[in-house]
Write an enzyme that holds these catalytic residues in place. Structure first.
Site, PDB file in Angstrom:
ATOM      1  CD  GLU A  63      -2.957  -1.124   2.336  1.00 46.26           C
ATOM      2  OE1 GLU A  63      -2.797  -0.245   3.245  1.00 46.26           O
ATOM      3  OE2 GLU A  63      -3.781  -2.082   2.179  1.00 46.26           O
ATOM      4  CB  THR A 119      -0.837   0.723   8.536  1.00 43.25           C
ATOM      5  OG1 THR A 119      -2.001   1.311   9.016  1.00 43.25           O
ATOM      6  CG2 THR A 119      -0.692  -0.801   9.215  1.00 43.25           C
ATOM      7  N   GLY A 146      -5.827   0.709  15.780  1.00 39.75           N
ATOM      8  CA  GLY A 146      -6.291   0.211  16.861  1.00 39.75           C
ATOM      9  C   GLY A 146      -7.842   0.491  17.058  1.00 39.75           C
ATOM     10  CD  GLU A 157     -10.596  -1.533  13.565  1.00 45.66           C
ATOM     11  OE1 GLU A 157     -11.334  -0.758  12.909  1.00 45.66           O
ATOM     12  OE2 GLU A 157      -9.457  -1.422  13.950  1.00 45.66           O
ATOM     13  CG  ASP A 173     -15.737  -1.122  10.821  1.00 41.88           C
ATOM     14  OD1 ASP A 173     -15.251  -0.735  11.766  1.00 41.88           O
ATOM     15  OD2 ASP A 173     -15.353  -1.525   9.907  1.00 41.88           O
ATOM     16  CE  LYS A 214     -15.391   1.554   6.270  1.00 44.80           C
ATOM     17  NZ  LYS A 214     -14.851   0.915   7.364  1.00 44.80           N
TER      18      LYS A 214
END
Length: 571
Positions: free
Chosen positions: A101, A195, A211, A213, A342, A370
């Site tokens: 990525e 990331t 983090g 989640e 989410d 999203k």
């Protein structure tokens, strides 16, 4: 074309290149330093260079091109007339065959790229030859969501900065790759990881955290670029996270909250701020004129179970602005209060000029959600000016998750996932990669697991329904869709727009394509042999313009893995 640093994994791709008609010259290099003659020498990056990146046709100095994160490259040597002539100039094979990525960063002919598990390479941008490599020695604990990814580095003065899966910030010597210093960002045992690429500005390195989640408490931190000492920290979850008990999302739709039940739970259990999530997945945009930064905050934790986190869950699913020097709060706007789907905010913010509420040009900050909308905000106070037409199907919004599963679109991957949008200021257009991935939402309550994955249920892909992607061009002055091109698989990676009138984007099936930014016509396509799920970059060396992209697939949508960095030219 040159294939440098060949590995066994390249065989299928080499055949594809041969079929394309490029003449391959294998030049195999070892894992050490530079051995080829005439390669570029790593050089310092001044603040003045970073400030002027939006007009720089030679370099690509920021993850998203410039501090505005517009992903607009001002070079026009590759254009709608000659894009059909694009061909590989060189291919570099990394040591890691996994999700790729990274956005390549290019400084005066030297390219810096990263891989999953935090390898960093310095390459000669003209030939693809390796100059040096850094392999991060991971600590005993790593916890991360959505793949062991790394999205790139920041460059400043004589150093290259990388954030790691085990939540460290590492400063490398730009000339040798040697570690200058390494500082912990947060505790990986509690679910923190990195990331995202860092951002370098005014002697500071800015970094958020993954983090959301894992029951973390999210943040953005600023570290001194020279010493690594922390200068300020902003918690993305305030101690009073209840908010205003909003019942509508940003578009005015009812989210079916039981406010009375939430207020009762809040009175009995208190504020859940210590484990409420709120990760920051992507770089902030920086406005040096006002000395402010803008970023978006991800989902609350646990993702799908809202019963144990009553309130609006500030500042999750929000645009947030801070003072650059102090990290003090300036303003925010929440897209989805008390999110149980989410549908967190993850794609980077973009600073540009657009029509304001009065129709006059004003400074705005945009975010692609999203949800499938692009949101346009007044940069002054974070207020919403407009949202775009839906770029992707929306159904049953906002149906609540159930134990047996409730179907709602978009699914939990989007819309626009982490993929950065590109913009063209001449056309007043934003280009967004979208996913159509139908899912059902399931709730299953569980207590905080102390740093372990904490979803509070599951979101499940519906195997009988078609999944696909879509590249969408949106007029950000009006919110109207100008054109869209459907792709066979969901799209993750990012776009790049250029002054040559070309938009570049990759696909999960390995296709890397050039589109006419005015109408979406496909000008050129190349199959890279693995999923092209990374954002492209562009640069110029010796008056020759290149476009470069990683082809390594993606864990989140399970596209074919690879390990290639590929540079293309039309000359």
């Amino acid at each position: 074309m040159k294939i440098v640093r060949m590995t066994a994994a390249v065989s299928a791709m080499a055949l594809a290149f041969a079929a394309f008609g490029a003449r391959a010259t294998e030049e195999i290099m070892g894992g050490g330093g530079a051995t080829a003659m005439g390669m570029a020498t790593p050089s310092d990056v001044s603040q003045q260079m970073l400030d002027g990146a939006a007009k720089d046709t030679k370099n690509f100095l920021h993850t998203n091109g410039n501090y505005g994160q517009t992903r607009y490259f001002p070079g026009a040597r590759i254009n709608t007339a000659n894009a059909k002539n694009l061909h590989p100039a060189w291919i570099f094979q990394t040591d890691v065959m996994d999700t790729l990525e990274t956005t390549p960063i290019i400084v005066n002919g030297v390219m810096y790229v990263t891989t999953s598990f935090d390898h960093v390479y310095a390459l000669d941008a003209k030939s693809g030859h390796q100059i040096w490599e850094y392999k991060h020695k991971m600590g005993p604990i790593t916890t991360y969501c959505c793949g062991p990814n790394n999205r790139g580095v920041a460059v400043y003065k004589d150093k290259v900065y990388v954030a790691t899966l085990d939540s460290n910030l590492v400063a490398l010597d730009a000339k040798t790759g040697a570690v200058k210093w390494s500082k912990p960002i947060a505790d990986p045992e509690k679910g923190y990881s990195e990331t995202m690429a860092p951002t370098a500005v005014k002697g500071m390195i800015l970094i958020g955290t993954n983090g959301g989640e894992y029951g973390i408490r999210g943040f953005v931190k600023a570290f001194d670029a020279e010493s690594g000492e922390m200068k300020w920290s902003f918690d993305t979850i305030p101690e009073d996270s209840k908010g205003v008990w909003a019942t509508m999302d940003a578009t005015g739709r009812d989210m079916h909250r039981d406010i009375a039940a939430e207020k009762k739970a809040y009175a009995e259990k208190g504020d859940p701020y210590k484990t409420l999530g709120g990760g920051v997945w992507q770089n902030p945009s920086v406005d040096l004129a006002t000395n402010r930064i803008y970023f978006v905050v991800g989902n609350p934790s646990p993702d799908l179970d809202g019963a144990i986190r009553p309130g609006d869950n500030l500042y999750t699913d929000s645009l947030v602005s801070l003072d650059l020097d102090t990290g003090k709060y300036v303003c925010h706007f929440q897209y989805i209060a008390h999110d149980v789907w989410d549908l967190d905010a993850v794609s980077p913010t973009v600073l540009t000029d657009a029509a304001g509420k009065d129709g006059k040009a004003t400074k705005v900050v945009m975010h692609a959600g999203k949800t499938g909308h692009i949101y346009v905000h007044d940069a002054k106070d974070c207020s919403l000016i407009r949202f775009s037409e839906a770029m992707i199907p929306q159904e049953n919004m906002w149906v609540l998750p159930t134990k047996d599963g409730a179907r709602m679109l978009p699914g939990a991957n989007g819309g626009v996932e982490w993929s950065p949008i590109a913009t063209d200021p001449r056309l007043h257009t934003a280009f967004a990669l979208n996913l159509h991935q139908p899912m059902t939402y399931h709730v299953d309550s569980s207590p905080y697991p102390d740093g372990k994955l904490w979803l509070g249920g599951a979101f499940k892909i519906i195997p009988s329904e078609e999944q696909w992607g879509q590249l969408v061009a949106v007029d950000y002055n009006t919110g109207k869709i100008k054109w869209k091109v459907k792709t066979p698989q969901p799209m993750i990676g990012g776009a790049l727009a250029t002054a040559g009138g070309v938009v570049f984007a990759g696909e999960a099936n390995g296709e890397f394509k050039a589109y006419d930014s005015a109408n979406g016509k496909i000008l050129w396509s190349f199959n890279a042999g693995a999923g092209v799920n990374a954002p492209p970059a562009a640069y110029t060396v010796d008056n020759k313009e290149y476009v470069v992209v990683g082809a390594g697939g993606n864990a989140q949508i399970d596209s074919k893995r690879g390990n290639s960095i590929i540079a293309f030219t039309a000359e």
